[in-house]
Design a protein around this motif. Sequence first.
Motif, PDB file in Angstrom:
ATOM      1  N   SER A   5      -3.018  13.679 107.254  1.00  0.00           N
ATOM      2  CA  SER A   5      -4.039  14.839 107.786  1.00  0.00           C
ATOM      3  C   SER A   5      -5.403  14.678 107.315  1.00  0.00           C
ATOM      4  O   SER A   5      -6.139  15.337 107.953  1.00  0.00           O
ATOM      5  CB  SER A   5      -3.285  16.042 107.062  1.00  0.00           C
ATOM      6  N   TYR A   6      -5.537  14.165 106.035  1.00  0.00           N
ATOM      7  CA  TYR A   6      -6.726  13.906 105.541  1.00  0.00           C
ATOM      8  C   TYR A   6      -7.446  12.586 105.714  1.00  0.00           C
ATOM      9  O   TYR A   6      -8.499  12.297 105.089  1.00  0.00           O
ATOM     10  CB  TYR A   6      -6.994  14.131 104.018  1.00  0.00           C
ATOM     11  N   PHE A  59      -8.777  11.231 108.333  1.00  0.00           N
ATOM     12  CA  PHE A  59     -10.337  11.486 108.815  1.00  0.00           C
ATOM     13  C   PHE A  59     -11.324  11.901 107.864  1.00  0.00           C
ATOM     14  O   PHE A  59     -12.545  11.304 108.059  1.00  0.00           O
ATOM     15  CB  PHE A  59     -10.278  12.509 110.017  1.00  0.00           C
ATOM     16  N   LEU A  71     -13.515  28.678 103.883  1.00  0.00           N
ATOM     17  CA  LEU A  71     -13.177  28.579 105.444  1.00  0.00           C
ATOM     18  C   LEU A  71     -13.642  29.575 106.165  1.00  0.00           C
ATOM     19  O   LEU A  71     -14.248  29.425 107.289  1.00  0.00           O
ATOM     20  CB  LEU A  71     -11.624  28.734 105.547  1.00  0.00           C
ATOM     21  N   PHE A 130     -17.286  29.167 106.426  1.00  0.00           N
ATOM     22  CA  PHE A 130     -17.547  28.039 107.319  1.00  0.00           C
ATOM     23  C   PHE A 130     -18.451  28.479 108.499  1.00  0.00           C
ATOM     24  O   PHE A 130     -19.224  27.902 109.040  1.00  0.00           O
ATOM     25  CB  PHE A 130     -16.495  27.183 107.473  1.00  0.00           C
ATOM     26  N   LYS A 167     -19.241  17.963 112.177  1.00  0.00           N
ATOM     27  CA  LYS A 167     -18.798  19.585 112.069  1.00  0.00           C
ATOM     28  C   LYS A 167     -17.451  19.741 111.783  1.00  0.00           C
ATOM     29  O   LYS A 167     -17.082  20.486 110.825  1.00  0.00           O
ATOM     30  CB  LYS A 167     -19.286  20.303 113.135  1.00  0.00           C
ATOM     31  N   GLU A 168     -16.609  18.983 112.333  1.00  0.00           N
ATOM     32  CA  GLU A 168     -15.214  18.902 112.108  1.00  0.00           C
ATOM     33  C   GLU A 168     -14.906  18.434 110.678  1.00  0.00           C
ATOM     34  O   GLU A 168     -13.835  18.751 109.979  1.00  0.00           O
ATOM     35  CB  GLU A 168     -14.358  18.093 113.208  1.00  0.00           C
ATOM     36  N   TYR A 179     -15.589  20.947 108.250  1.00  0.00           N
ATOM     37  CA  TYR A 179     -14.449  21.801 108.253  1.00  0.00           C
ATOM     38  C   TYR A 179     -13.408  21.361 107.622  1.00  0.00           C
ATOM     39  O   TYR A 179     -12.577  22.211 106.732  1.00  0.00           O
ATOM     40  CB  TYR A 179     -14.172  22.103 109.774  1.00  0.00           C
ATOM     41  N   ARG A 180     -12.821  20.456 107.889  1.00  0.00           N
ATOM     42  CA  ARG A 180     -11.800  19.855 107.272  1.00  0.00           C
ATOM     43  C   ARG A 180     -11.824  19.464 105.822  1.00  0.00           C
ATOM     44  O   ARG A 180     -10.762  19.424 104.877  1.00  0.00           O
ATOM     45  CB  ARG A 180     -11.138  18.637 107.928  1.00  0.00           C
ATOM     46  N   LEU A 195     -10.034  22.157 102.982  1.00  0.00           N
ATOM     47  CA  LEU A 195      -8.843  22.176 102.375  1.00  0.00           C
ATOM     48  C   LEU A 195      -8.705  20.736 101.694  1.00  0.00           C
ATOM     49  O   LEU A 195      -7.753  20.666 100.813  1.00  0.00           O
ATOM     50  CB  LEU A 195      -7.783  21.837 103.759  1.00  0.00           C
ATOM     51  N   TYR A 226      -7.992  21.785 114.924  1.00  0.00           N
ATOM     52  CA  TYR A 226      -9.133  22.357 114.309  1.00  0.00           C
ATOM     53  C   TYR A 226      -9.594  23.676 114.971  1.00  0.00           C
ATOM     54  O   TYR A 226      -9.681  24.744 114.759  1.00  0.00           O
ATOM     55  CB  TYR A 226     -10.063  21.526 114.126  1.00  0.00           C
ATOM     56  N   ILE A 257      -3.950  18.433 113.076  1.00  0.00           N
ATOM     57  CA  ILE A 257      -4.119  18.199 111.719  1.00  0.00           C
ATOM     58  C   ILE A 257      -2.540  18.950 111.218  1.00  0.00           C
ATOM     59  O   ILE A 257      -2.572  20.074 111.548  1.00  0.00           O
ATOM     60  CB  ILE A 257      -4.782  18.800 111.088  1.00  0.00           C
ATOM     61  N   GLU A 258      -1.759  18.331 110.537  1.00  0.00           N
ATOM     62  CA  GLU A 258      -0.663  19.050 110.231  1.00  0.00           C
ATOM     63  C   GLU A 258      -0.816  19.772 108.774  1.00  0.00           C
ATOM     64  O   GLU A 258      -1.242  19.509 108.121  1.00  0.00           O
ATOM     65  CB  GLU A 258       0.567  17.960 109.828  1.00  0.00           C
ATOM     66  N   ILE A 290      -7.242  33.993 104.669  1.00  0.00           N
ATOM     67  CA  ILE A 290      -8.703  34.631 105.424  1.00  0.00           C
ATOM     68  C   ILE A 290      -8.039  35.976 106.076  1.00  0.00           C
ATOM     69  O   ILE A 290      -9.053  36.815 106.209  1.00  0.00           O
ATOM     70  CB  ILE A 290      -8.724  33.293 106.700  1.00  0.00           C
TER      71      ILE A 290
END
Lengths: 345, 248
Positions: A5-6, A8, A314, A317, A330-331, A334-335, A338, B6, B32-33, B45
Amino acid sequence: MPAKSYDFVKEVLEDYNALAIKSLFRYIPEQEPRRYLYELVSSYPGRPGKGFRPGLCMATCKAFGGTEHLALQSAVAIELFHNAFLVHDDVEDDSDYRRGERTLNAEYGIPIAVNVGDAMNVLSIRPLMENLSLLGPELTWLVFTEVEHMVRQCVEGQAMELGWVHDNDIHLTEEDYLRMTLKKTCWYTIIHPCRIGALIATGGEADLDRFNRFGYYLGAAFQIQDDLLNLIGDKEKYGKEIGGDLWEGKRTMMLIHLLNSATDDEKEWLGHFLSVPRRQRNLQDVENVYRLMITYDSFGYARSCSRNLAGAALKEFFTAYGDLPDTRDKEFLYRIVLYMIEREL
Amino acid sequence: MKGEHYMQEKSKINPKSEPAGEKKGNTAASAIELTSVAQEVFSQIAKSTSRVVQQAASILEEEVAAGIVAAKEVEGKLFDTRDIRKENKEVLFSRFRKDAHEVVDIFMDLVGVAAKYGINLTQRMITFTVPGTKTEEAPVSDVPKLEMPEPMKPGTETEVPMELENKSREVTDVFSMYCTDLISSQGKRIAAGNITFAPDTIKIGPGQTARVTVKVSVPRTTPAGSYSGLVQATNLYQLRAILIIRVV
């Protein structure tokens, strides 16, 4: 945890970090004195770091329509300041490990380590000066004002924390911790890298205060997570000695929670434990503090605060970046929210 | 656990965002999982703001307010002439003045300083408009100052009446005034609890004014110095002024 997931986020961070570190080395003079100065200046930057600051700075610059090239020198300056802080921080904390290797103070002694940190502070001025030809006088000046604020806040926050240890302050509140974290960590880790990136990209037109809340919440969540990893992390991944903050008596969110939850007798004992110099503390007492933190769920409390703050980050953001076109950077931004609280290193 | 993208996450949080199919330039399109931690963070949130976040927001306001005062002091030392300030200050100090957290088109303008020196009183006029309305007067961008006319001694109290004028064509919501801790240049504090406002709630009709009294109590142990804090109003986010007190 699904590591992919991370991937990227990690890839983008690595790309920006590699760019910044490569450029950073250009600012280290290839001259004498090498052995006890310039070779050591390259020590910390050459170790595997996370690269949050240059990543946030250059990604924000690109997200606002600039290029990484425009923000590179400012990112290098921030990274040099950061590494100088780390060298001095390790001296102040009497730490043994940094990024998986021995600290400069442990390897070469305090005088040499302090001087290397001083040199890194001085070297960070040059890339900011070289902004002049790239950005022009007005933007260069504005970046300087951002950096001046960033560095001053950081040393003030550090002074607060060192003062608590020096005075053996055991009457701290969560508010004290949050204020110290804003000053010591958040301005220079998140808020100013983002502000500087947007400042450069927009030629000073962006409203930079849009990053304040985003950066504060994210930075505080990050710092609490960092403190948690120090106590419950994996040394191989974390790169520092596990439990070092307990040996050091560092006033973390967990310790402040424990001090405010413990019985009077326990608090008295904790006060005594914290009054003893680091090298005179023993493993049994450190383990006892750890057990008390488990008893009072101080880890759970800190983890909950970190996640609350990350949730707020978040939300913020969209104030900071919501009106920008959707781009890769930008993505990434955002990511990274987390990622910063789920990381293991 | 089912993964989410996203843009899908974003659409949930920000109703104004584009649907996933319309995004441009998003090269990391893989789903994204969400981990359990991520789910917990996302759940925050939707919830009302937690205590730690509220505390953090308050601290940030205080620190930024302290930054405004510090910046003004530095500005005063660097630039003596009004002309130079006009040229540069908006750019140099904008970071301390604006707050884009809430996009509220309100501006506040200190239009008169009618200080009355007698029984420790000074009077300020603070003029503002409600969003979307116009005023003929150009806004002045300085954050207004509410400065006590005379130095105060520890253990004393003083009151300052100030006038709020709504120059717009719309009535305000009911709002309250509050102040951050006052901070001296030496880092000493006068806690926010020592600054009170009367009446507790205010509502001002179009073109109307209202008087608010600021009462300041200086604790007995307060060290001498110049103390400053940020006065703000609920529901009128950018109605703000700097309260300045000199303790001798």
